[in-house]
Design a protein around this motif. Structure first.
Motif, short mmCIF file in Angstrom:
data_model
loop_
_atom_site.label_atom_id
_atom_site.label_comp_id
_atom_site.label_asym_id
_atom_site.label_seq_id
_atom_site.Cartn_x
_atom_site.Cartn_y
_atom_site.Cartn_z
N ASP A 60 36.85 21.62 2.76
CA ASP A 60 36.71 19.85 3.53
C ASP A 60 36.85 20.07 4.88
O ASP A 60 37.13 19.41 5.79
N THR A 62 36.38 21.11 8.03
CA THR A 62 35.20 21.90 8.41
C THR A 62 35.84 21.81 10.10
O THR A 62 35.38 21.92 10.52
N LEU A 85 33.44 27.56 6.27
CA LEU A 85 34.16 26.68 7.63
C LEU A 85 33.70 27.27 8.82
O LEU A 85 32.80 28.72 8.66
#
Length: 86
Positions: A60, A62, A85
């Motif tokens: 998550d 990013t 990523l």
């Protein structure tokens, strides 16, 4: 040197952009809420005594550009989310 576990409240520091905890004696696991630290671009956890797995919530992050966690006692597979990523 820090000698405790990574406190779960650290994930409340959602505006933090860099977290460097290399070369300590940290124990326990990487907090599951690490993915809540949306502005994190660098996470350095190498050379500690961390155990457990790398949380999938790391995917998550990013904005993440650098993640190091070598020389620990981590187990399991590297989450596929890391491959998402930038």
């Amino acid at each position: 040197q820090l000698t405790s576990s990574i406190p779960s409240w650290i994930t409340n520091l959602t505006k933090l952009s860099s977290l460097t905890l290399d070369f300590n004696r940290l124990t326990g696991s990487i907090p599951n809420g690490i993915g809540d630290m949306q502005f994190l671009t660098s996470l350095a956890l190498s050379d500690n005594n961390l155990t457990g797995t790398i949380p999938t919530s790391i995917g998550d992050l990013t904005n993440m550009r650098a993640f190091t966690a070598g020389a620990n006692q981590l187990n399991g597979t590297i989450p596929t989310e890391i491959g998402l990523l930038k």
